[in-house]
Design a protein around this motif. Structure first.
Motif, PDB file in Angstrom:
ATOM      1  N   ALA A 105     101.141  20.614  23.776  1.00  0.00           N
ATOM      2  CA  ALA A 105      99.726  20.406  24.082  1.00  0.00           C
ATOM      3  C   ALA A 105      98.884  19.434  22.655  1.00  0.00           C
ATOM      4  CB  ALA A 105      99.439  21.445  25.115  1.00  0.00           C
ATOM      5  N   TRP A 106      98.044  18.980  23.193  1.00  0.00           N
ATOM      6  CA  TRP A 106      96.480  18.743  22.308  1.00  0.00           C
ATOM      7  C   TRP A 106      95.954  19.842  22.288  1.00  0.00           C
ATOM      8  CZ3 TRP A 106      97.798  14.349  19.582  1.00  0.00           C
ATOM      9  CH2 TRP A 106      98.726  13.762  20.070  1.00  0.00           C
ATOM     10  N   ASN A 107      96.086  20.672  21.450  1.00  0.00           N
ATOM     11  CA  ASN A 107      95.136  21.941  21.192  1.00  0.00           C
ATOM     12  C   ASN A 107      94.347  21.460  20.471  1.00  0.00           C
ATOM     13  OD1 ASN A 107      95.755  23.125  23.697  1.00  0.00           O
ATOM     14  ND2 ASN A 107      97.289  24.218  22.146  1.00  0.00           N
ATOM     15  N   LEU A 108      93.124  20.603  20.106  1.00  0.00           N
ATOM     16  CA  LEU A 108      93.061  20.328  18.975  1.00  0.00           C
ATOM     17  C   LEU A 108      91.207  21.213  18.503  1.00  0.00           C
ATOM     18  CD1 LEU A 108      92.487  16.249  19.687  1.00  0.00           C
ATOM     19  CD2 LEU A 108      94.173  18.047  18.455  1.00  0.00           C
ATOM     20  N   SER A 109      91.119  22.053  17.189  1.00  0.00           N
ATOM     21  CA  SER A 109      90.103  22.812  17.606  1.00  0.00           C
ATOM     22  C   SER A 109      89.060  22.146  16.156  1.00  0.00           C
ATOM     23  CB  SER A 109      90.276  24.057  16.820  1.00  0.00           C
ATOM     24  OG  SER A 109      91.050  24.127  15.671  1.00  0.00           O
ATOM     25  N   SER A 110      87.910  22.232  16.403  1.00  0.00           N
ATOM     26  CA  SER A 110      87.001  21.909  15.704  1.00  0.00           C
ATOM     27  C   SER A 110      87.177  22.454  13.761  1.00  0.00           C
ATOM     28  CB  SER A 110      85.198  22.154  15.795  1.00  0.00           C
ATOM     29  OG  SER A 110      85.490  23.586  15.768  1.00  0.00           O
ATOM     30  N   ASP A 111      87.757  23.346  13.326  1.00  0.00           N
ATOM     31  CA  ASP A 111      87.943  24.252  11.934  1.00  0.00           C
ATOM     32  C   ASP A 111      88.729  23.536  11.456  1.00  0.00           C
ATOM     33  OD1 ASP A 111      90.495  24.724  13.374  1.00  0.00           O
ATOM     34  OD2 ASP A 111      90.841  26.736  12.719  1.00  0.00           O
ATOM     35  N   ALA A 117      93.991  15.401  11.259  1.00  0.00           N
ATOM     36  CA  ALA A 117      95.141  16.070  10.789  1.00  0.00           C
ATOM     37  C   ALA A 117      95.584  16.761  11.506  1.00  0.00           C
ATOM     38  CB  ALA A 117      93.928  17.024   9.344  1.00  0.00           C
ATOM     39  N   GLN A 118      95.812  17.161  12.721  1.00  0.00           N
ATOM     40  CA  GLN A 118      95.686  18.016  13.748  1.00  0.00           C
ATOM     41  C   GLN A 118      96.106  16.943  14.376  1.00  0.00           C
ATOM     42  OE1 GLN A 118      92.653  20.721  15.866  1.00  0.00           O
ATOM     43  NE2 GLN A 118      91.597  20.243  13.913  1.00  0.00           N
ATOM     44  N   ILE A 119      96.154  16.009  15.022  1.00  0.00           N
ATOM     45  CA  ILE A 119      96.560  15.131  15.466  1.00  0.00           C
ATOM     46  C   ILE A 119      97.873  14.670  14.446  1.00  0.00           C
ATOM     47  CG2 ILE A 119      97.018  12.526  15.781  1.00  0.00           C
ATOM     48  CD1 ILE A 119      93.933  12.980  16.627  1.00  0.00           C
ATOM     49  N   LEU A 120      97.684  14.429  13.634  1.00  0.00           N
ATOM     50  CA  LEU A 120      99.910  14.418  12.797  1.00  0.00           C
ATOM     51  C   LEU A 120     100.035  15.089  12.677  1.00  0.00           C
ATOM     52  CD1 LEU A 120      99.305  13.038   9.267  1.00  0.00           C
ATOM     53  CD2 LEU A 120     100.117  14.764  10.136  1.00  0.00           C
ATOM     54  N   GLU A 121      99.887  16.086  12.767  1.00  0.00           N
ATOM     55  CA  GLU A 121     100.672  17.552  13.379  1.00  0.00           C
ATOM     56  C   GLU A 121     101.346  17.871  14.244  1.00  0.00           C
ATOM     57  OE1 GLU A 121      98.391  20.660  11.996  1.00  0.00           O
ATOM     58  OE2 GLU A 121      98.843  20.115   9.899  1.00  0.00           O
ATOM     59  N   VAL A 122     100.536  17.261  15.000  1.00  0.00           N
ATOM     60  CA  VAL A 122     101.403  17.435  16.627  1.00  0.00           C
ATOM     61  C   VAL A 122     102.105  16.629  16.902  1.00  0.00           C
ATOM     62  CG1 VAL A 122     100.698  16.499  19.244  1.00  0.00           C
ATOM     63  CG2 VAL A 122      99.362  18.494  17.895  1.00  0.00           C
ATOM     64  N   VAL A 135      90.516  11.844  22.459  1.00  0.00           N
ATOM     65  CA  VAL A 135      89.655  11.500  20.635  1.00  0.00           C
ATOM     66  C   VAL A 135      89.537  10.181  21.189  1.00  0.00           C
ATOM     67  CG1 VAL A 135      91.149  13.723  19.700  1.00  0.00           C
ATOM     68  CG2 VAL A 135      91.805  11.271  20.006  1.00  0.00           C
ATOM     69  N   ASN A 136      88.970   9.828  20.027  1.00  0.00           N
ATOM     70  CA  ASN A 136      88.290   7.834  20.031  1.00  0.00           C
ATOM     71  C   ASN A 136      89.844   7.978  19.535  1.00  0.00           C
ATOM     72  OD1 ASN A 136      87.694   6.165  17.938  1.00  0.00           O
ATOM     73  ND2 ASN A 136      85.653   6.699  18.787  1.00  0.00           N
ATOM     74  N   PRO A 137      89.727   6.104  19.606  1.00  0.00           N
ATOM     75  CA  PRO A 137      90.924   5.817  19.670  1.00  0.00           C
ATOM     76  C   PRO A 137      91.059   5.812  18.080  1.00  0.00           C
ATOM     77  CG  PRO A 137      90.511   4.747  21.308  1.00  0.00           C
ATOM     78  CD  PRO A 137      88.964   5.333  21.132  1.00  0.00           C
ATOM     79  N   ASN A 138      89.920   5.429  16.712  1.00  0.00           N
ATOM     80  CA  ASN A 138      90.011   5.465  15.750  1.00  0.00           C
ATOM     81  C   ASN A 138      90.741   6.808  15.102  1.00  0.00           C
ATOM     82  OD1 ASN A 138      88.431   2.721  15.930  1.00  0.00           O
ATOM     83  ND2 ASN A 138      86.227   3.171  15.484  1.00  0.00           N
ATOM     84  N   THR A 139      90.297   7.504  15.421  1.00  0.00           N
ATOM     85  CA  THR A 139      90.604   8.834  15.092  1.00  0.00           C
ATOM     86  C   THR A 139      92.187   8.944  15.178  1.00  0.00           C
ATOM     87  OG1 THR A 139      88.930  10.076  15.829  1.00  0.00           O
ATOM     88  CG2 THR A 139      90.549  11.026  15.107  1.00  0.00           C
ATOM     89  N   MET A 140      92.937   8.742  16.179  1.00  0.00           N
ATOM     90  CA  MET A 140      94.263   8.470  16.692  1.00  0.00           C
ATOM     91  C   MET A 140      94.859   7.939  15.931  1.00  0.00           C
ATOM     92  SD  MET A 140      96.734   9.394  18.364  1.00  0.00           S
ATOM     93  CE  MET A 140      95.817  10.421  19.445  1.00  0.00           C
ATOM     94  N   GLN A 141      94.048   6.367  15.535  1.00  0.00           N
ATOM     95  CA  GLN A 141      94.240   5.271  14.762  1.00  0.00           C
ATOM     96  C   GLN A 141      94.969   5.984  12.730  1.00  0.00           C
ATOM     97  OE1 GLN A 141      95.975   1.866  14.898  1.00  0.00           O
ATOM     98  NE2 GLN A 141      96.224   1.811  13.086  1.00  0.00           N
TER      99      GLN A 141
END
Length: 123
Positions: free
Chosen positions: A2-8, A13-18, A46-52
């Protein structure tokens, strides 16, 4: 996974890890095409730019390669995938041992606890 993304921590970087976890666990197989930036961004919310940004970082590490007209594929280098898996396991183990030491356990006690959890008794 899952995409359990947090604000910490930074989202990219979290997307990269997933995505890295999806690759080393075989959800995305070596040589396989991964979903597009827009598909992944929509899935993660998330925003496509963040994923990119995350995918560009994965390209830089050579875990993912861009194909001009057909998107991105996972590297076919299974040894690289295995090495990243081992590095991640080592990182998790170091973090675990450090936390156990914070609780006051020494190395022998940690090994004993692990064996007990696995169902083995040290006799």
């Amino acid at each position: 996974m899952a995409w359990n993304l947090s604000s910490d921590r930074p989202i990219y970087a979290q997307i990269l890890e997933v995505i890295q976890l999806r690759i080393i666990t075989g959800q995305y197989k070596a040589g396989e095409k991964i979903p597009s930036v827009r598909e992944l961004a929509a899935e993660a919310g998330v925003n496509p730019n963040t994923m990119q940004k995350a995918l560009t970082e994965l390209e830089r590490s050579r875990l993912v390669m861009a194909q001009r007209t057909s998107g991105r594929i996972v590297t076919e280098d299974k040894e690289m995938i295995r090495e990243i898996r081992n590095q991640l396991a080592g990182s998790y183990l170091r973090e675990f041992v450090d936390r156990m030491k914070e609780l006051g356990f020494d190395k022998e006690e940690i090994v004993l606890l692990l064996k007990e959890q696995k169902g083995e008794k040290n006799e």
